[in-house]
Design a protein around this motif. Structure first.
Motif, PDB file in Angstrom:
ATOM      1  N   SER A  85       3.798   2.033   9.040  1.00 36.56           N
ATOM      2  CA  SER A  85       4.726   2.631  10.109  1.00 36.56           C
ATOM      3  C   SER A  85       4.407   3.960  10.382  1.00 36.56           C
ATOM      4  N   GLY A  86       5.329   4.709  10.920  1.00 35.87           N
ATOM      5  CA  GLY A  86       4.882   6.101  11.216  1.00 35.87           C
ATOM      6  C   GLY A  86       5.046   7.292  10.526  1.00 35.87           C
ATOM      7  N   GLY A 134      -7.548   4.767  11.639  1.00 36.83           N
ATOM      8  CA  GLY A 134      -7.743   6.212  11.260  1.00 36.83           C
ATOM      9  C   GLY A 134      -6.593   6.905  11.421  1.00 36.83           C
ATOM     10  N   ALA A 135      -5.693   6.626  12.081  1.00 34.54           N
ATOM     11  CA  ALA A 135      -4.334   7.373  12.115  1.00 34.54           C
ATOM     12  C   ALA A 135      -3.652   7.044  11.131  1.00 34.54           C
ATOM     13  N   LEU A 136      -3.470   5.728  10.753  1.00 33.92           N
ATOM     14  CA  LEU A 136      -2.645   5.428   9.326  1.00 33.92           C
ATOM     15  C   LEU A 136      -3.413   6.117   8.206  1.00 33.92           C
ATOM     16  N   ARG A 137      -4.466   6.076   8.236  1.00 33.08           N
ATOM     17  CA  ARG A 137      -5.015   6.890   6.976  1.00 33.08           C
ATOM     18  C   ARG A 137      -4.927   8.100   6.855  1.00 33.08           C
ATOM     19  N   GLU A 138      -4.922   8.848   8.183  1.00 35.06           N
ATOM     20  CA  GLU A 138      -4.208  10.251   8.158  1.00 35.06           C
ATOM     21  C   GLU A 138      -3.090  10.517   7.906  1.00 35.06           C
ATOM     22  N   ILE A 139      -1.951   9.555   7.783  1.00 32.11           N
ATOM     23  CA  ILE A 139      -0.721   9.523   7.032  1.00 32.11           C
ATOM     24  C   ILE A 139      -0.757   9.341   5.722  1.00 32.11           C
ATOM     25  N   ALA A 170      -1.926  12.568   4.154  1.00 34.80           N
ATOM     26  CA  ALA A 170      -1.178  13.845   4.345  1.00 34.80           C
ATOM     27  C   ALA A 170      -0.057  13.640   3.083  1.00 34.80           C
ATOM     28  N   ALA A 171      -0.303  12.600   2.285  1.00 40.48           N
ATOM     29  CA  ALA A 171       0.934  12.362   1.140  1.00 40.48           C
ATOM     30  C   ALA A 171       0.080  12.704   0.012  1.00 40.48           C
ATOM     31  N   PRO A 172       0.723  13.278  -1.091  1.00 41.94           N
ATOM     32  CA  PRO A 172       0.072  13.630  -2.455  1.00 41.94           C
ATOM     33  C   PRO A 172      -0.578  12.350  -3.047  1.00 41.94           C
TER      34      PRO A 172
END
Length: 279
Positions: free
Chosen positions: A174-175, A201-206, A209-211
């Motif tokens: 998801s977003g 790639g955009a999902l991997r960036e999410i 960004a998480a711990p």
């Protein structure tokens, strides 16, 4: 995939220990070869797996798999895409299932408006029932979310204010806003083969960004096989490929990422971590 992770995956004697936190071993795709696929998982370093029952009337056969195989644990719930076809779960039924020594989670449940938006009301009612069962049992909630980010964030937040519970956002795709809400509530995000696809790639960036201490890995097998098996039937052994891609994204060595995600699993699924064959 880096040369380092490629070489590690090719040498099973040095395979890092992983957990497939979500699979569907009862599905007919695996008929006749479950012993072999569990052996292949072990050879790939996958020491434990959680097989998920998506219709409560099928709980007996899923439980039997956990009872027959030491590395296998189980969870049960009503999948949101089936919520309109199945009787509504009762909190008492779910908490009774939770008494089993290898039952470790409530779900999968959630919201899916991609194909089944017409059943929104019953999906939401079913989700709230599962959340209450998670509260009462003390077991983590296993969430499926697709094309329902706003309602999912709202319901998870409302219910958490009404009483805390633990949760993993399974096969998260998801977003960023829903990811942030989940993390703020203390929940976990699980990487599936989707996160290993070249165009994700955009999902991997999410995820990055998480711990790292909030990340799990899974297959959701028999679906969503990661490269180099994309388009084929998935199985628990292939979680090693998703973990390798996750390690790369986080800038970690595979051994460290495997250890981190396994520690995360043990923290969230504490009942599985505490289980022994003599329990």
């Amino acid at each position: 995939m880096t040369q380092q992770t490629n070489s590690q995956l090719s040498d099973t004697s040095r395979a890092p220990v992983l957990v497939d936190s979500h699979c569907h071993l009862d599905f007919p795709d695996f008929d006749g070869e479950r012993d072999d696929l569990i052996a292949r998982a072990a050879a790939a370093g996958v020491a434990r797996m959680v097989t998920i029952c998506t219709r409560l009337r099928q709980a007996d056969r899923v439980r039997a798999l956990a009872e027959a195989h030491a590395p296998v644990f189980w969870a049960a719930g009503t999948h949101p895409m089936s919520a309109a076809e199945e009787p509504l779960a009762r909190v008492e039924d779910l908490t009774e299932l939770a008494r089993h020594p290898k039952f470790v989670g409530i779900g999968e449940t959630g919201l899916d408006y991609h194909y089944t938006a017409d059943s929104k009301p019953v999906q939401q009612e079913s989700l709230r029932i599962h959340i209450e069962a998670a509260r009462r049992s003390g077991l983590p909630l296993i969430i499926h979310a697709r094309d329902a980010d706003e309602d999912m964030a709202r319901i998870l937040s409302e219910e958490h204010r009404a009483g805390a519970y633990d949760c993993v956002m399974h096969c998260f795709s998801s977003g960023a806003a829903l990811a942030q809400t989940a993390l703020e509530l203390g929940f976990y995000l699980s990487m599936s083969g989707i996160a290993a696809f070249p165009k994700s790639g955009a999902l991997r960036e999410i995820f990055v960004a998480a711990p790292p201490e909030r990340i799990l890995v899974e297959t959701d097998s028999p679906y969503l096989a990661p490269p180099p098996h994309r388009g084929k039937r998935n199985e628990p052994a292939f979680v090693a490929h998703t973990a390798a891609r996750g390690a790369e994204a986080f800038g970690m060595r595979l051994e460290a990422f495997a250890r981190q995600t396994t520690d995360n699993f043990d923290r969230l699924f504490a009942k599985a971590a505490a289980w022994t064959p003599d329990a």
